[in-house]
Design a protein around this motif. Structure first.
Motif, PDB file in Angstrom:
ATOM      1  N   SER A   1       0.825  -1.248   0.115  1.00 11.33           N
ATOM      2  CA  SER A   1      -0.052   0.122   0.121  1.00 11.33           C
ATOM      3  C   SER A   1       0.845   1.291  -0.010  1.00 11.33           C
ATOM      4  O   SER A   1       0.332   2.261   0.057  1.00 11.33           O
ATOM      5  N   LEU A   2       2.179   1.212   0.195  1.00 15.18           N
ATOM      6  CA  LEU A   2       2.901   2.298   0.268  1.00 15.18           C
ATOM      7  C   LEU A   2       3.479   2.840  -1.194  1.00 15.18           C
ATOM      8  O   LEU A   2       3.507   2.185  -2.018  1.00 15.18           O
ATOM      9  N   PRO A   3       3.607   4.197  -1.041  1.00 18.94           N
ATOM     10  CA  PRO A   3       4.072   4.616  -2.425  1.00 18.94           C
ATOM     11  C   PRO A   3       5.512   4.423  -2.394  1.00 18.94           C
ATOM     12  O   PRO A   3       6.155   3.780  -1.631  1.00 18.94           O
ATOM     13  N   GLU A   4       6.215   4.621  -3.575  1.00 18.80           N
ATOM     14  CA  GLU A   4       7.561   4.085  -3.883  1.00 18.80           C
ATOM     15  C   GLU A   4       8.407   5.156  -2.876  1.00 18.80           C
ATOM     16  O   GLU A   4       7.926   6.387  -3.070  1.00 18.80           O
ATOM     17  N   PHE A   5       9.414   4.717  -2.490  1.00 17.27           N
ATOM     18  CA  PHE A   5      10.279   5.777  -1.788  1.00 17.27           C
ATOM     19  C   PHE A   5      11.830   5.095  -1.717  1.00 17.27           C
ATOM     20  O   PHE A   5      12.073   3.981  -1.863  1.00 17.27           O
ATOM     21  N   HIS A   6      12.794   6.168  -1.555  1.00 14.62           N
ATOM     22  CA  HIS A   6      14.276   5.559  -1.396  1.00 14.62           C
ATOM     23  C   HIS A   6      14.581   6.138   0.216  1.00 14.62           C
ATOM     24  O   HIS A   6      14.166   6.991   0.782  1.00 14.62           O
ATOM     25  N   ILE A   7      15.343   5.308   0.762  1.00 14.62           N
ATOM     26  CA  ILE A   7      16.095   5.437   1.922  1.00 14.62           C
ATOM     27  C   ILE A   7      17.569   5.632   1.555  1.00 14.62           C
ATOM     28  O   ILE A   7      18.500   4.921   1.111  1.00 14.62           O
TER      29      ILE A   7
ATOM     30  N   ALA B   1      16.719  -1.279   6.953  1.00 13.81           N
ATOM     31  CA  ALA B   1      16.172  -0.445   5.937  1.00 13.81           C
ATOM     32  C   ALA B   1      15.745  -1.272   4.487  1.00 13.81           C
ATOM     33  O   ALA B   1      14.787  -0.909   3.991  1.00 13.81           O
ATOM     34  N   LEU B   2      16.664  -2.418   4.112  1.00 14.98           N
ATOM     35  CA  LEU B   2      16.140  -3.351   3.329  1.00 14.98           C
ATOM     36  C   LEU B   2      14.417  -3.953   3.408  1.00 14.98           C
ATOM     37  O   LEU B   2      13.851  -3.977   2.687  1.00 14.98           O
ATOM     38  N   LYS B   3      14.176  -4.101   4.851  1.00 13.26           N
ATOM     39  CA  LYS B   3      12.969  -4.669   5.105  1.00 13.26           C
ATOM     40  C   LYS B   3      11.772  -3.630   4.892  1.00 13.26           C
ATOM     41  O   LYS B   3      10.824  -4.182   4.824  1.00 13.26           O
ATOM     42  N   ALA B   4      12.040  -2.435   4.758  1.00  9.08           N
ATOM     43  CA  ALA B   4      11.095  -1.411   4.626  1.00  9.08           C
ATOM     44  C   ALA B   4      10.410  -1.601   3.286  1.00  9.08           C
ATOM     45  O   ALA B   4       9.529  -0.862   3.101  1.00  9.08           O
ATOM     46  N   GLY B   5      11.065  -2.215   2.532  1.00 12.15           N
ATOM     47  CA  GLY B   5      10.435  -2.233   0.946  1.00 12.15           C
ATOM     48  C   GLY B   5      10.889  -1.021   0.335  1.00 12.15           C
ATOM     49  O   GLY B   5      10.039  -0.726  -0.971  1.00 12.15           O
ATOM     50  N   ALA B   6      11.847  -0.323   0.413  1.00 13.50           N
ATOM     51  CA  ALA B   6      12.391   0.978  -0.325  1.00 13.50           C
ATOM     52  C   ALA B   6      12.806   0.766  -1.678  1.00 13.50           C
ATOM     53  O   ALA B   6      13.143  -0.651  -2.090  1.00 13.50           O
ATOM     54  N   GLN B   7      12.545   1.401  -2.759  1.00  8.37           N
ATOM     55  CA  GLN B   7      12.933   1.447  -4.035  1.00  8.37           C
ATOM     56  C   GLN B   7      14.438   1.087  -4.088  1.00  8.37           C
ATOM     57  O   GLN B   7      15.022   0.694  -5.086  1.00  8.37           O
ATOM     58  N   SER B   8      15.098   1.789  -3.262  1.00  8.16           N
ATOM     59  CA  SER B   8      16.527   1.771  -3.092  1.00  8.16           C
ATOM     60  C   SER B   8      16.960   2.228  -1.768  1.00  8.16           C
ATOM     61  O   SER B   8      16.329   2.814  -1.071  1.00  8.16           O
ATOM     62  N   VAL B   9      18.062   1.586  -1.286  1.00  9.27           N
ATOM     63  CA  VAL B   9      18.644   1.678  -0.056  1.00  9.27           C
ATOM     64  C   VAL B   9      20.054   2.266  -0.249  1.00  9.27           C
ATOM     65  O   VAL B   9      20.928   1.418  -0.861  1.00  9.27           O
TER      66      VAL B   9
ATOM     67  N   ILE C   1      10.073  10.414  -2.920  1.00  9.12           N
ATOM     68  CA  ILE C   1      10.116  10.613  -1.497  1.00  9.12           C
ATOM     69  C   ILE C   1      11.502   9.965  -0.950  1.00  9.12           C
ATOM     70  O   ILE C   1      11.635   8.823  -1.300  1.00  9.12           O
ATOM     71  N   VAL C   2      12.015  10.807  -0.089  1.00  9.49           N
ATOM     72  CA  VAL C   2      13.460  10.130   0.336  1.00  9.49           C
ATOM     73  C   VAL C   2      13.278  10.007   1.897  1.00  9.49           C
ATOM     74  O   VAL C   2      12.893  11.158   2.243  1.00  9.49           O
ATOM     75  N   VAL C   3      13.676   9.030   2.478  1.00  9.03           N
ATOM     76  CA  VAL C   3      13.786   8.838   3.864  1.00  9.03           C
ATOM     77  C   VAL C   3      15.196   8.793   4.393  1.00  9.03           C
ATOM     78  O   VAL C   3      16.147   8.348   3.855  1.00  9.03           O
ATOM     79  N   ASN C   4      15.345   9.686   5.263  1.00  8.01           N
ATOM     80  CA  ASN C   4      16.582   9.691   6.235  1.00  8.01           C
ATOM     81  C   ASN C   4      16.567   8.805   7.525  1.00  8.01           C
ATOM     82  O   ASN C   4      15.863   9.062   8.426  1.00  8.01           O
ATOM     83  N   VAL C   5      17.221   7.608   7.326  1.00  8.75           N
ATOM     84  CA  VAL C   5      17.372   6.627   8.270  1.00  8.75           C
ATOM     85  C   VAL C   5      18.848   6.996   8.956  1.00  8.75           C
ATOM     86  O   VAL C   5      19.877   6.693   8.093  1.00  8.75           O
ATOM     87  N   GLN C   6      18.882   7.142  10.096  1.00  9.37           N
ATOM     88  CA  GLN C   6      20.275   7.585  10.961  1.00  9.37           C
ATOM     89  C   GLN C   6      20.905   6.232  11.097  1.00  9.37           C
ATOM     90  O   GLN C   6      20.402   5.219  11.419  1.00  9.37           O
ATOM     91  N   GLY C   7      22.236   6.455  10.717  1.00  5.93           N
ATOM     92  CA  GLY C   7      23.066   4.990  10.705  1.00  5.93           C
ATOM     93  C   GLY C   7      23.422   4.612  12.110  1.00  5.93           C
ATOM     94  O   GLY C   7      23.998   3.619  12.162  1.00  5.93           O
ATOM     95  N   ASP C   8      22.877   5.330  13.162  1.00  6.38           N
ATOM     96  CA  ASP C   8      23.113   4.838  14.557  1.00  6.38           C
ATOM     97  C   ASP C   8      21.724   4.337  15.157  1.00  6.38           C
ATOM     98  O   ASP C   8      21.824   4.331  16.310  1.00  6.38           O
ATOM     99  N   GLU C   9      20.948   4.076  14.371  1.00  4.34           N
ATOM    100  CA  GLU C   9      19.764   3.584  14.839  1.00  4.34           C
ATOM    101  C   GLU C   9      19.423   2.057  14.615  1.00  4.34           C
ATOM    102  O   GLU C   9      18.369   1.696  13.390  1.00  4.34           O
ATOM    103  N   PRO C  10      20.042   1.165  14.883  1.00  4.38           N
ATOM    104  CA  PRO C  10      20.040  -0.264  14.592  1.00  4.38           C
ATOM    105  C   PRO C  10      18.831  -1.006  14.889  1.00  4.38           C
ATOM    106  O   PRO C  10      18.460  -2.094  14.210  1.00  4.38           O
ATOM    107  N   PHE C  11      18.025  -0.556  15.650  1.00  8.61           N
ATOM    108  CA  PHE C  11      16.639  -1.068  16.117  1.00  8.61           C
ATOM    109  C   PHE C  11      15.409  -0.424  15.626  1.00  8.61           C
ATOM    110  O   PHE C  11      14.285  -0.399  16.331  1.00  8.61           O
TER     111      PHE C  11
END
Length: 264
Positions: A5-11, A43-51, A99-109
Protein backbone atom coordinates in the motif's frame (compact mmCIF):
# COMPACT_ATOMS: atom_id res chain seq x y z
CA UNK A 1 1.01 -1.72 7.47
CA UNK A 2 1.27 -3.64 4.21
CA UNK A 3 4.24 -2.69 2.06
CA UNK A 4 2.07 -3.04 -1.06
CA UNK A 5 0.00 0.00 0.00
CA UNK A 6 3.02 2.28 0.23
CA UNK A 7 4.12 4.71 -2.47
CA UNK A 8 7.61 4.25 -3.84
CA UNK A 9 10.36 5.78 -1.74
CA UNK A 10 14.13 5.77 -1.30
CA UNK A 11 16.11 5.34 1.90
CA UNK A 12 19.43 7.11 2.43
CA UNK A 13 21.57 6.29 5.45
CA UNK A 14 24.00 9.17 6.18
CA UNK A 15 27.07 7.50 7.66
CA UNK A 16 29.78 9.65 9.25
CA UNK A 17 32.91 7.90 10.46
CA UNK A 18 33.75 10.49 13.08
CA UNK A 19 31.54 11.40 16.02
CA UNK A 20 32.33 13.76 18.87
CA UNK A 21 30.74 11.66 21.60
CA UNK A 22 31.50 8.21 20.19
CA UNK A 23 34.06 8.08 17.36
CA UNK A 24 33.67 5.22 14.83
CA UNK A 25 30.42 4.08 16.44
CA UNK A 26 28.93 2.88 13.15
CA UNK A 27 31.74 0.34 12.88
CA UNK A 28 31.30 -0.87 16.48
CA UNK A 29 30.42 -4.54 16.88
CA UNK A 30 26.84 -5.35 17.83
CA UNK A 31 26.01 -9.04 17.92
CA UNK A 32 28.75 -9.96 15.48
CA UNK A 33 28.24 -7.24 12.88
CA UNK A 34 28.72 -3.47 12.66
CA UNK A 35 26.00 -1.14 13.89
CA UNK A 36 25.69 0.22 10.35
CA UNK A 37 24.95 -3.24 8.96
CA UNK A 38 22.02 -3.61 11.35
CA UNK A 39 20.64 -0.30 10.08
CA UNK A 40 21.12 -1.28 6.44
CA UNK A 41 19.37 -4.61 6.93
CA UNK A 42 16.37 -3.04 8.67
CA UNK A 43 16.16 -0.50 5.85
CA UNK A 44 16.01 -3.33 3.32
CA UNK A 45 13.00 -4.75 5.18
CA UNK A 46 11.10 -1.48 4.66
CA UNK A 47 10.52 -2.25 0.98
CA UNK A 48 12.18 0.88 -0.41
CA UNK A 49 12.86 1.31 -4.10
CA UNK A 50 16.51 1.79 -3.19
CA UNK A 51 18.64 1.81 -0.03
CA UNK A 52 21.86 3.83 -0.13
CA UNK A 53 24.64 4.33 2.39
CA UNK A 54 25.97 7.88 2.00
CA UNK A 55 29.45 8.47 3.41
CA UNK A 56 32.59 10.52 2.95
CA UNK A 57 34.99 7.98 4.46
CA UNK A 58 36.72 5.05 2.79
CA UNK A 59 36.48 2.84 5.90
CA UNK A 60 32.68 3.18 5.92
CA UNK A 61 32.60 2.61 2.16
CA UNK A 62 34.70 -0.57 2.39
CA UNK A 63 32.65 -2.02 5.25
CA UNK A 64 29.32 -1.22 3.57
CA UNK A 65 30.40 -2.79 0.28
CA UNK A 66 31.49 -5.91 2.14
CA UNK A 67 27.99 -6.47 3.55
CA UNK A 68 26.41 -5.78 0.16
CA UNK A 69 25.24 -2.19 0.46
CA UNK A 70 24.98 0.35 -2.33
CA UNK A 71 27.29 3.23 -1.42
CA UNK A 72 27.41 6.82 -2.66
CA UNK A 73 30.50 8.81 -1.72
CA UNK A 74 29.71 12.39 -0.71
CA UNK A 75 31.64 15.53 0.14
CA UNK A 76 33.33 15.78 3.52
CA UNK A 77 32.15 19.30 4.36
CA UNK A 78 28.47 18.61 5.08
CA UNK A 79 27.19 20.09 8.33
CA UNK A 80 24.38 17.57 8.79
CA UNK A 81 22.70 14.51 7.36
CA UNK A 82 20.15 16.53 5.39
CA UNK A 83 22.91 18.11 3.32
CA UNK A 84 24.30 14.65 2.61
CA UNK A 85 20.82 13.46 1.55
CA UNK A 86 20.51 16.41 -0.80
CA UNK A 87 23.79 15.55 -2.50
CA UNK A 88 22.72 11.93 -2.95
CA UNK A 89 19.33 12.93 -4.37
CA UNK A 90 21.04 15.22 -6.90
CA UNK A 91 23.57 12.55 -7.89
CA UNK A 92 20.85 9.94 -8.33
CA UNK A 93 18.73 12.30 -10.42
CA UNK A 94 15.58 11.68 -8.39
CA UNK A 95 12.52 13.57 -9.60
CA UNK A 96 11.04 16.39 -7.53
CA UNK A 97 8.05 14.39 -6.29
CA UNK A 98 10.03 11.33 -5.19
CA UNK A 99 10.10 10.56 -1.48
CA UNK A 100 13.41 10.22 0.35
CA UNK A 101 13.75 8.84 3.90
CA UNK A 102 16.65 9.77 6.16
CA UNK A 103 17.45 6.75 8.35
CA UNK A 104 20.20 7.53 10.84
CA UNK A 105 23.15 5.15 10.74
CA UNK A 106 23.16 4.79 14.53
CA UNK A 107 19.56 3.50 14.90
CA UNK A 108 19.99 -0.29 14.58
CA UNK A 109 16.58 -1.17 16.03
CA UNK A 110 14.41 1.51 14.43
CA UNK A 111 10.96 -0.02 13.83
CA UNK A 112 10.19 -0.39 10.14
CA UNK A 113 6.59 0.62 10.90
CA UNK A 114 7.82 4.12 11.77
CA UNK A 115 9.34 4.47 8.32
CA UNK A 116 6.10 3.32 6.73
CA UNK A 117 4.00 5.69 8.86
CA UNK A 118 6.12 8.72 7.96
CA UNK A 119 6.13 7.84 4.25
CA UNK A 120 2.36 7.43 4.23
CA UNK A 121 1.85 10.69 6.15
CA UNK A 122 3.82 12.63 3.55
CA UNK A 123 2.19 10.82 0.64
CA UNK A 124 -1.33 11.67 1.89
CA UNK A 125 -0.59 15.37 2.46
CA UNK A 126 0.12 16.83 -0.96
CA UNK A 127 0.80 20.28 0.49
CA UNK A 128 3.49 19.03 2.88
CA UNK A 129 7.09 18.77 1.74
CA UNK A 130 8.41 16.69 4.62
CA UNK A 131 7.22 14.46 7.43
CA UNK A 132 8.47 13.27 10.79
CA UNK A 133 7.23 11.16 13.69
CA UNK A 134 6.05 11.80 17.25
CA UNK A 135 4.59 9.85 20.14
CA UNK A 136 2.74 10.76 23.35
CA UNK A 137 4.61 12.21 26.32
CA UNK A 138 3.64 10.14 29.33
CA UNK A 139 5.70 11.65 32.15
CA UNK A 140 5.92 15.26 33.27
CA UNK A 141 9.63 14.85 33.88
CA UNK A 142 10.08 14.26 30.13
CA UNK A 143 7.95 17.30 29.38
CA UNK A 144 10.35 19.50 31.36
CA UNK A 145 13.51 17.77 30.06
CA UNK A 146 15.31 19.97 27.46
CA UNK A 147 16.80 16.84 25.87
CA UNK A 148 13.28 15.66 25.00
CA UNK A 149 12.13 17.66 21.98
CA UNK A 150 8.46 18.56 22.00
CA UNK A 151 6.20 19.23 19.01
CA UNK A 152 2.68 20.61 18.81
CA UNK A 153 0.51 20.17 15.74
CA UNK A 154 -2.44 21.84 14.05
CA UNK A 155 -5.74 20.17 13.19
CA UNK A 156 -4.20 18.66 10.03
CA UNK A 157 -1.44 17.03 12.12
CA UNK A 158 1.15 19.42 10.72
CA UNK A 159 3.86 20.74 13.02
CA UNK A 160 3.28 24.20 14.48
CA UNK A 161 6.51 24.33 16.47
CA UNK A 162 9.30 22.18 17.89
CA UNK A 163 10.99 23.11 21.14
CA UNK A 164 13.23 21.89 23.92
CA UNK A 165 11.13 23.95 26.30
CA UNK A 166 7.88 22.73 27.86
CA UNK A 167 5.02 23.77 25.58
CA UNK A 168 2.22 24.59 25.68
CA UNK A 169 2.20 25.89 29.22
CA UNK A 170 -0.73 24.67 31.31
CA UNK A 171 -1.14 27.91 33.26
CA UNK A 172 -3.63 26.65 35.81
CA UNK A 173 -2.57 23.01 35.98
CA UNK A 174 1.13 23.60 36.52
CA UNK A 175 0.47 26.35 39.04
CA UNK A 176 -1.36 23.84 41.23
CA UNK A 177 1.25 21.08 40.76
CA UNK A 178 4.45 22.62 42.04
CA UNK A 179 6.49 19.42 42.07
CA UNK A 180 5.99 19.03 38.30
CA UNK A 181 5.99 15.25 38.51
CA UNK A 182 3.37 12.75 37.51
CA UNK A 183 1.45 11.81 34.37
CA UNK A 184 0.21 14.20 31.72
CA UNK A 185 -3.50 14.06 30.85
CA UNK A 186 -4.41 12.02 27.79
CA UNK A 187 -5.61 15.07 25.86
CA UNK A 188 -2.44 17.11 26.43
CA UNK A 189 -1.41 18.56 23.03
CA UNK A 190 2.39 18.24 23.33
CA UNK A 191 4.01 15.23 21.66
CA UNK A 192 7.50 13.79 21.93
CA UNK A 193 9.40 14.22 18.68
CA UNK A 194 11.14 11.19 17.16
CA UNK A 195 13.95 12.23 14.81
CA UNK A 196 12.99 10.35 11.66
CA UNK A 197 12.63 12.57 8.59
CA UNK A 198 11.04 12.03 5.19
CA UNK A 199 11.42 14.58 2.38
CA UNK A 200 10.23 15.26 -1.12
CA UNK A 201 13.27 15.46 -3.39
CA UNK A 202 12.21 18.96 -4.44
CA UNK A 203 12.77 20.19 -0.88
CA UNK A 204 16.19 18.57 -0.68
CA UNK A 205 17.12 20.36 -3.91
CA UNK A 206 16.32 23.70 -2.22
CA UNK A 207 17.86 22.90 1.13
CA UNK A 208 21.25 24.50 0.51
CA UNK A 209 19.53 27.83 -0.18
CA UNK A 210 17.53 27.81 3.08
CA UNK A 211 19.28 30.01 5.65
CA UNK A 212 19.49 29.05 9.30
CA UNK A 213 16.56 30.57 11.15
CA UNK A 214 16.85 32.51 14.42
CA UNK A 215 14.74 29.86 16.13
CA UNK A 216 17.04 27.10 14.93
CA UNK A 217 20.06 29.03 16.18
CA UNK A 218 18.61 29.29 19.69
CA UNK A 219 16.95 25.88 20.00
CA UNK A 220 19.62 23.95 18.05
CA UNK A 221 16.84 22.15 16.16
CA UNK A 222 17.34 21.91 12.40
CA UNK A 223 13.64 21.25 11.70
CA UNK A 224 12.84 24.84 12.72
CA UNK A 225 14.63 26.01 9.56
CA UNK A 226 11.81 24.49 7.54
CA UNK A 227 8.99 25.92 9.65
CA UNK A 228 10.59 29.37 9.47
CA UNK A 229 10.36 29.17 5.67
CA UNK A 230 6.68 28.22 5.80
CA UNK A 231 7.36 24.61 4.77
CA UNK A 232 4.60 22.27 5.91
CA UNK A 233 5.80 19.36 8.04
CA UNK A 234 3.37 16.47 8.48
CA UNK A 235 3.68 14.52 11.75
CA UNK A 236 2.95 10.79 11.85
CA UNK A 237 1.94 9.26 15.18
CA UNK A 238 3.74 6.36 16.83
CA UNK A 239 2.31 4.43 19.76
CA UNK A 240 5.47 4.70 21.82
CA UNK A 241 9.12 5.62 21.89
CA UNK A 242 11.39 3.29 19.86
CA UNK A 243 14.57 1.76 21.23
CA UNK A 244 17.26 4.40 21.73
CA UNK A 245 20.09 4.52 19.19
CA UNK A 246 23.86 4.51 19.71
CA UNK A 247 25.01 7.94 20.85
CA UNK A 248 27.51 6.80 23.47
CA UNK A 249 29.50 3.66 24.41
CA UNK A 250 26.97 3.18 27.22
CA UNK A 251 24.15 3.08 24.67
CA UNK A 252 26.00 0.38 22.75
CA UNK A 253 26.43 -1.73 25.87
CA UNK A 254 22.71 -1.47 26.62
CA UNK A 255 21.84 -2.65 23.10
CA UNK A 256 24.32 -5.51 23.39
CA UNK A 257 22.64 -6.54 26.62
CA UNK A 258 19.17 -6.36 25.07
CA UNK A 259 20.35 -8.41 22.11
CA UNK A 260 21.88 -11.08 24.35
CA UNK A 261 18.61 -11.37 26.30
CA UNK A 262 16.62 -11.68 23.07
CA UNK A 263 18.87 -14.53 21.93
CA UNK A 264 18.48 -16.52 25.15
Amino acid sequence: MMIQSLPEFHIVIPARYASQRFPQKLMADLGGKPVLQWVYELALKAGAQSVIVATDHEIIQKAALEFGATVVMTRDDHENGTERLAEVAAKMGWQSDEIVVNVQGDEPFLPVDLIHSAVMALSRDQDAEMATVACPIEQLEDFFNPNVVKVICDEKQRALYFSRSPMPWDRDGFASNSDRMGVLPADFPALRHIGLYVYRASLLARYADLPMSPMERWEKLEQLRFLHQGIKVQVAMAEGLPTHGVDTPEDLEKLRHQLSLACM
